[in-house]
Write a protein that holds these residues in place. Structure first.
Motif, short mmCIF file in Angstrom:
data_model
loop_
_atom_site.label_atom_id
_atom_site.label_comp_id
_atom_site.label_asym_id
_atom_site.label_seq_id
_atom_site.Cartn_x
_atom_site.Cartn_y
_atom_site.Cartn_z
N SER A 5 111.92 46.27 15.87
CA SER A 5 110.81 47.09 15.32
C SER A 5 109.72 45.94 14.68
O SER A 5 108.64 46.03 14.70
CB SER A 5 111.55 47.79 13.99
OG SER A 5 112.06 48.96 14.58
N HIS A 6 110.64 44.87 14.10
CA HIS A 6 109.79 43.71 13.59
C HIS A 6 108.85 43.03 14.61
O HIS A 6 107.70 42.83 14.68
CB HIS A 6 110.62 42.84 13.24
CG HIS A 6 109.83 41.71 11.99
ND1 HIS A 6 109.49 40.52 12.91
CD2 HIS A 6 109.50 41.66 11.03
CE1 HIS A 6 108.95 39.52 11.95
NE2 HIS A 6 108.80 40.65 10.79
N GLU A 9 105.87 45.15 15.39
CA GLU A 9 104.76 45.25 14.50
C GLU A 9 104.18 44.02 14.20
O GLU A 9 103.06 44.01 14.09
CB GLU A 9 105.52 45.48 13.22
CG GLU A 9 104.47 46.08 11.95
CD GLU A 9 105.28 46.43 10.84
OE1 GLU A 9 104.55 46.79 9.82
OE2 GLU A 9 106.56 46.99 10.88
N HIS A 10 104.75 43.02 14.30
CA HIS A 10 104.12 41.49 14.01
C HIS A 10 104.08 40.63 15.11
O HIS A 10 103.49 39.62 14.92
CB HIS A 10 105.24 40.93 12.93
CG HIS A 10 105.49 41.79 11.70
ND1 HIS A 10 104.32 41.85 10.67
CD2 HIS A 10 106.39 42.39 11.27
CE1 HIS A 10 104.97 42.55 9.96
NE2 HIS A 10 106.10 43.21 9.88
N ARG A 25 99.08 47.47 16.31
CA ARG A 25 98.47 48.17 15.11
C ARG A 25 99.40 49.45 14.96
O ARG A 25 98.99 50.57 15.01
CB ARG A 25 97.08 48.34 15.08
CG ARG A 25 96.26 47.17 15.12
CD ARG A 25 94.86 47.35 15.13
NE ARG A 25 94.05 46.41 15.13
CZ ARG A 25 92.79 46.30 14.76
NH1 ARG A 25 92.18 47.20 14.72
NH2 ARG A 25 92.32 45.08 14.80
N VAL A 26 100.55 49.26 14.41
CA VAL A 26 101.46 50.54 14.10
C VAL A 26 102.04 50.34 12.56
O VAL A 26 102.34 49.28 12.15
CB VAL A 26 102.44 50.48 15.25
CG1 VAL A 26 102.18 50.94 16.70
CG2 VAL A 26 103.44 49.45 14.84
N THR A 27 102.49 51.81 11.93
CA THR A 27 103.17 51.64 11.01
C THR A 27 104.54 51.11 11.01
O THR A 27 105.15 50.94 12.36
CB THR A 27 103.00 52.98 10.16
OG1 THR A 27 103.89 53.95 11.00
CG2 THR A 27 101.53 53.25 9.98
N PRO A 28 105.17 50.70 10.10
CA PRO A 28 106.65 50.41 10.11
C PRO A 28 107.69 51.60 10.61
O PRO A 28 108.39 51.46 11.54
CB PRO A 28 107.27 49.97 8.82
CG PRO A 28 105.97 49.44 8.16
CD PRO A 28 105.01 50.28 8.68
N ALA A 29 107.01 52.76 10.56
CA ALA A 29 107.96 53.97 10.98
C ALA A 29 107.68 54.26 12.62
O ALA A 29 108.39 54.48 13.40
CB ALA A 29 107.36 55.41 10.10
N GLU A 30 106.32 53.84 13.03
CA GLU A 30 106.10 53.85 14.31
C GLU A 30 106.68 52.87 15.11
O GLU A 30 107.01 53.02 16.24
CB GLU A 30 104.44 54.00 14.42
CG GLU A 30 103.74 55.12 13.95
CD GLU A 30 102.51 54.96 13.87
OE1 GLU A 30 101.41 55.90 14.17
OE2 GLU A 30 101.79 53.63 13.52
N LYS A 32 109.71 51.36 14.37
CA LYS A 32 110.90 51.85 14.32
C LYS A 32 111.22 53.05 15.57
O LYS A 32 112.18 52.98 16.32
CB LYS A 32 111.40 52.56 13.23
CG LYS A 32 112.93 52.63 12.97
CD LYS A 32 113.40 53.41 11.71
CE LYS A 32 114.78 53.34 11.70
NZ LYS A 32 115.27 53.92 10.48
#
Length: 50
Positions: A5-6, A9-10, A25-30, A32
């Motif tokens: 997930s990290h 996102e990063h 460009r996603v939210t932490p929930a996306e 995951k």
């Protein structure tokens, strides 16, 4: 799943070869949800060498 997930996102470099994976460009929930989907896929057998 947290590591993947990290990475989604990063971004990450040097984990899956020399090509870096840019951050998405996603939210932490996306992130995951995407990681969960990736990890749920069936492994694909490598092609048999001739």
């Amino acid at each position: 799943m947290a590591t993947l997930s990290h990475a989604i996102e990063h971004g990450v470099a040097g984990v899956w070869g020399s090509m870096p994976m840019p951050p998405q460009r996603v939210t932490p929930a996306e992130a995951k949800e995407l990681a969960s989907w990736v990890l749920a896929q069936k492994p694909v057998a490598p092609p048999k060498s001739a």
